[in-house]
Design a protein around this motif. Structure first.
Motif, PDB file in Angstrom:
ATOM      1  N   GLN A  24      15.875 -45.042 -49.725  1.00 49.87           N
ATOM      2  CA  GLN A  24      14.490 -44.618 -49.979  1.00 49.87           C
ATOM      3  C   GLN A  24      13.839 -44.256 -48.577  1.00 49.87           C
ATOM      4  N   LEU A  25      14.120 -44.989 -47.523  1.00 53.49           N
ATOM      5  CA  LEU A  25      13.669 -44.630 -46.007  1.00 53.49           C
ATOM      6  C   LEU A  25      14.055 -43.505 -45.621  1.00 53.49           C
ATOM      7  N   GLN A  26      15.454 -43.283 -45.955  1.00 56.42           N
ATOM      8  CA  GLN A  26      15.894 -42.073 -45.590  1.00 56.42           C
ATOM      9  C   GLN A  26      15.202 -40.837 -46.151  1.00 56.42           C
ATOM     10  N   THR A  27      15.121 -40.919 -47.393  1.00 53.22           N
ATOM     11  CA  THR A  27      14.447 -39.793 -48.089  1.00 53.22           C
ATOM     12  C   THR A  27      12.788 -39.802 -47.653  1.00 53.22           C
ATOM     13  N   ALA A  28      12.302 -40.955 -47.355  1.00 58.21           N
ATOM     14  CA  ALA A  28      10.810 -40.798 -46.801  1.00 58.21           C
ATOM     15  C   ALA A  28      10.751 -40.335 -45.321  1.00 58.21           C
ATOM     16  N   SER A  29      11.853 -40.450 -44.635  1.00 59.91           N
ATOM     17  CA  SER A  29      12.078 -40.055 -43.334  1.00 59.91           C
ATOM     18  C   SER A  29      12.419 -38.529 -43.289  1.00 59.91           C
ATOM     19  N   ALA A  30      13.217 -37.841 -44.294  1.00 62.17           N
ATOM     20  CA  ALA A  30      13.662 -36.626 -44.026  1.00 62.17           C
ATOM     21  C   ALA A  30      12.856 -35.608 -43.647  1.00 62.17           C
ATOM     22  N   GLY A  31      11.861 -35.586 -44.260  1.00 61.87           N
ATOM     23  CA  GLY A  31      10.635 -34.310 -44.148  1.00 61.87           C
ATOM     24  C   GLY A  31      10.171 -34.321 -42.782  1.00 61.87           C
ATOM     25  N   HIS A  32      10.348 -35.430 -42.110  1.00 63.57           N
ATOM     26  CA  HIS A  32       9.408 -35.661 -40.830  1.00 63.57           C
ATOM     27  C   HIS A  32      10.405 -35.558 -39.432  1.00 63.57           C
ATOM     28  N   VAL A  33      11.770 -35.802 -39.751  1.00 61.50           N
ATOM     29  CA  VAL A  33      12.605 -35.900 -38.470  1.00 61.50           C
ATOM     30  C   VAL A  33      13.760 -34.498 -38.764  1.00 61.50           C
ATOM     31  N   GLY A  34      13.571 -33.922 -39.611  1.00 66.11           N
ATOM     32  CA  GLY A  34      14.358 -32.527 -39.497  1.00 66.11           C
ATOM     33  C   GLY A  34      15.745 -32.644 -40.183  1.00 66.11           C
ATOM     34  N   CYS A  35      16.049 -33.755 -40.856  1.00 63.27           N
ATOM     35  CA  CYS A  35      17.570 -33.846 -41.339  1.00 63.27           C
ATOM     36  C   CYS A  35      17.385 -34.230 -42.705  1.00 63.27           C
ATOM     37  N   PRO A  36      18.543 -33.936 -43.326  1.00 64.03           N
ATOM     38  CA  PRO A  36      18.631 -34.385 -44.842  1.00 64.03           C
ATOM     39  C   PRO A  36      18.903 -36.123 -44.730  1.00 64.03           C
TER      40      PRO A  36
END
Length: 96
Positions: A24-36
């Protein structure tokens, strides 16, 4: 993006599930770090009531992320600047 309540519930019970909250944190981070999401590694999770923080790493870049309510922010962590050894001469300013 709101951090799902499952992470909060698990943190309150003291049994933070590594895989469930991490994805869930990976998904939350994705749009902010530029990675899927599948390329993001999560570490140092600190899930609290209303405020959460974690580190997201992707493609050699590390980010410090946080969430409060429905706002997620991630800032790239820069490596420390090397210092000159003691007694080394200071770099001369370029002349023109």
């Amino acid at each position: 993006m709101r951090i799902p309540s499952i992470c909060l519930a698990l943190s309150l019970s003291g049994t933070l599930a590594a895989s469930g909250c991490a994805s869930q944190l990976q998904t939350a981070s994705a749009g902010h770090v530029g990675c899927p999401p599948q390329e993001i590694q999560i570490a140092n999770k600190n899930i609290g009531y209303g405020v959460s923080s974690w580190q997201a790493t992707c493609r050699g870049h590390e980010f410090q992320c946080s969430a409060a309510s429905s706002t997620v922010r991630c800032t790239e962590t820069l490596p420390p600047v090397p210092t000159a050894p003691a007694g080394a001469p200071a770099a001369a300013a370029p002349t023109q």
